[in-house]
Design a protein around this motif. Structure first.
Motif, PDB file in Angstrom:
ATOM      1  N   GLY A  96     -38.220  24.960  18.560  1.00 32.91           N
ATOM      2  CA  GLY A  96     -37.745  25.240  19.906  1.00 32.91           C
ATOM      3  C   GLY A  96     -36.811  26.424  19.941  1.00 32.91           C
ATOM      4  N   SER A  97     -36.145  26.580  21.078  1.00 31.43           N
ATOM      5  CA  SER A  97     -35.336  27.774  21.346  1.00 31.43           C
ATOM      6  C   SER A  97     -33.860  27.644  21.037  1.00 31.43           C
ATOM      7  N   GLY A  98     -33.376  26.431  20.972  1.00 32.21           N
ATOM      8  CA  GLY A  98     -31.933  26.275  20.872  1.00 32.21           C
ATOM      9  C   GLY A  98     -31.282  26.618  22.202  1.00 32.21           C
ATOM     10  N   LEU A  99     -29.971  26.566  22.250  1.00 34.51           N
ATOM     11  CA  LEU A  99     -29.250  26.786  23.508  1.00 34.51           C
ATOM     12  C   LEU A  99     -28.895  28.239  23.766  1.00 34.51           C
ATOM     13  N   ALA A 100     -29.025  29.105  22.766  1.00 36.45           N
ATOM     14  CA  ALA A 100     -28.562  30.493  22.913  1.00 36.45           C
ATOM     15  C   ALA A 100     -29.626  31.426  23.470  1.00 36.45           C
ATOM     16  N   PHE A 101     -30.864  30.991  23.601  1.00 41.46           N
ATOM     17  CA  PHE A 101     -31.934  31.907  24.004  1.00 41.46           C
ATOM     18  C   PHE A 101     -31.977  32.110  25.515  1.00 41.46           C
ATOM     19  N   GLN A 102     -32.153  31.048  26.270  1.00 42.02           N
ATOM     20  CA  GLN A 102     -32.185  31.085  27.730  1.00 42.02           C
ATOM     21  C   GLN A 102     -31.633  29.767  28.255  1.00 42.02           C
ATOM     22  N   PRO A 103     -31.031  29.778  29.447  1.00 45.64           N
ATOM     23  CA  PRO A 103     -30.469  28.521  29.964  1.00 45.64           C
ATOM     24  C   PRO A 103     -31.504  27.464  30.312  1.00 45.64           C
ATOM     25  N   SER A 104     -32.769  27.822  30.400  1.00 45.22           N
ATOM     26  CA  SER A 104     -33.813  26.876  30.797  1.00 45.22           C
ATOM     27  C   SER A 104     -34.486  26.186  29.610  1.00 45.22           C
ATOM     28  N   VAL A 105     -33.998  26.441  28.401  1.00 48.85           N
ATOM     29  CA  VAL A 105     -34.566  25.825  27.199  1.00 48.85           C
ATOM     30  C   VAL A 105     -33.466  25.146  26.389  1.00 48.85           C
TER      31      VAL A 105
ATOM     32  N   MET B 216     -53.549   9.254  15.807  1.00 48.64           N
ATOM     33  CA  MET B 216     -54.695   9.758  15.048  1.00 48.64           C
ATOM     34  C   MET B 216     -54.628   9.151  13.662  1.00 48.64           C
ATOM     35  N   GLY B 217     -55.446   8.128  13.440  1.00 51.17           N
ATOM     36  CA  GLY B 217     -55.371   7.438  12.164  1.00 51.17           C
ATOM     37  C   GLY B 217     -53.988   6.837  12.002  1.00 51.17           C
ATOM     38  N   GLY B 218     -53.322   7.121  10.906  1.00 52.23           N
ATOM     39  CA  GLY B 218     -51.980   6.615  10.671  1.00 52.23           C
ATOM     40  C   GLY B 218     -50.881   7.545  11.182  1.00 52.23           C
ATOM     41  N   TRP B 219     -51.238   8.521  11.982  1.00 53.96           N
ATOM     42  CA  TRP B 219     -50.275   9.516  12.456  1.00 53.96           C
ATOM     43  C   TRP B 219     -50.038   9.392  13.960  1.00 53.96           C
ATOM     44  N   GLN B 220     -48.799   9.567  14.367  1.00 53.70           N
ATOM     45  CA  GLN B 220     -48.423   9.648  15.773  1.00 53.70           C
ATOM     46  C   GLN B 220     -48.188  11.129  16.074  1.00 53.70           C
ATOM     47  N   VAL B 221     -48.844  11.647  17.097  1.00 55.91           N
ATOM     48  CA  VAL B 221     -48.705  13.052  17.487  1.00 55.91           C
ATOM     49  C   VAL B 221     -48.113  13.098  18.884  1.00 55.91           C
ATOM     50  N   ASP B 222     -46.982  13.785  19.037  1.00 59.08           N
ATOM     51  CA  ASP B 222     -46.324  13.916  20.336  1.00 59.08           C
ATOM     52  C   ASP B 222     -46.092  15.387  20.644  1.00 59.08           C
ATOM     53  N   THR B 223     -46.340  15.769  21.877  1.00 61.08           N
ATOM     54  CA  THR B 223     -46.004  17.109  22.346  1.00 61.08           C
ATOM     55  C   THR B 223     -44.742  16.977  23.182  1.00 61.08           C
ATOM     56  N   LEU B 224     -43.695  17.662  22.759  1.00 59.79           N
ATOM     57  CA  LEU B 224     -42.386  17.553  23.388  1.00 59.79           C
ATOM     58  C   LEU B 224     -41.992  18.851  24.072  1.00 59.79           C
ATOM     59  N   SER B 225     -41.269  18.725  25.161  1.00 59.84           N
ATOM     60  CA  SER B 225     -40.787  19.897  25.879  1.00 59.84           C
ATOM     61  C   SER B 225     -39.413  20.306  25.377  1.00 59.84           C
ATOM     62  N   ASP B 226     -39.247  21.597  25.182  1.00 61.38           N
ATOM     63  CA  ASP B 226     -37.937  22.180  24.898  1.00 61.38           C
ATOM     64  C   ASP B 226     -37.398  22.851  26.158  1.00 61.38           C
ATOM     65  N   GLY B 227     -38.085  22.670  27.269  1.00 66.92           N
ATOM     66  CA  GLY B 227     -37.727  23.324  28.524  1.00 66.92           C
ATOM     67  C   GLY B 227     -38.808  24.327  28.884  1.00 66.92           C
ATOM     68  N   ASN B 228     -38.415  25.361  29.605  1.00 62.80           N
ATOM     69  CA  ASN B 228     -39.379  26.403  29.936  1.00 62.80           C
ATOM     70  C   ASN B 228     -38.718  27.774  29.851  1.00 62.80           C
TER      71      ASN B 228
END
Length: 153
Positions: free
Chosen positions: A97-106, A32-44
């Motif tokens: 994101g969630s980090g590793l301490a929230f749920q094993p799937s994230v 978008m113009g001079g910007w790169q926009v990415d949607t990243l997964s932290d898991g589910n």
């Protein structure tokens, strides 16, 4: 009648090839113009269905679950995504994101960043949209130190 051109075919093939080798953590990417926009997964997330659907009558819940192939009593598994904005000397992460301490799937955000060649030290800003664990617990690493230690939060 619409004609498929060689250019259309080559563009489509290149897109499919790119999707095949794209990191599993990258859900969407756009310029978008001079910007790169990415949607990243932290898991589910792994949520009991009644966490979201609890107040609904059972006869309304069953068709919703069936339409999405979710067995009765099975957990809901919504994606945990974050947005990365890069440009004009800034690397802005919307939520951590969630980090590793929230749920094993994230907790996959660091891998997603590395797959794009972004080190946590490169992040200049972290913007928290709200204070749920799946949006801010990833701001700390495994040693409870700031993961994005160069960023303004």
């Amino acid at each position: 009648m619409s004609m498929i051109t060689r250019r259309m075919l080559m563009t489509g093939a290149a897109s499919l090839a790119g999707a095949a080798i794209a990191p599993r953590w990258l859900h969407a990417s756009m310029q978008m113009g001079g910007w790169q926009v990415d949607t990243l997964s932290d898991g589910n997330l792994q949520l009991p269905a009644d966490f979201i659907l609890g107040p609904m009558p059972a006869e309304e819940i069953a068709p919703i679950l069936a339409r999405h192939g979710i067995a009765e009593g099975a957990p809901l598994t919504p994606p945990c995504n974050v947005t990365l904005l890069r440009g004009q000397g800034r690397v802005v992460l919307f939520d951590a994101g969630s980090g590793l301490a929230f749920q094993p799937s994230v907790g996959e955000l660091p891998d997603a960043l590395y797959a794009l060649g972004v080190d946590p030290a490169d992040v200049t800003d972290v913007v928290f949209t709200h204070a749920h664990p799946d949006h801010l617990w990833g701001a700390l690493d495994d040693f409870d130190e700031a993961l994005f230690y160069n960023a303004r939060h």
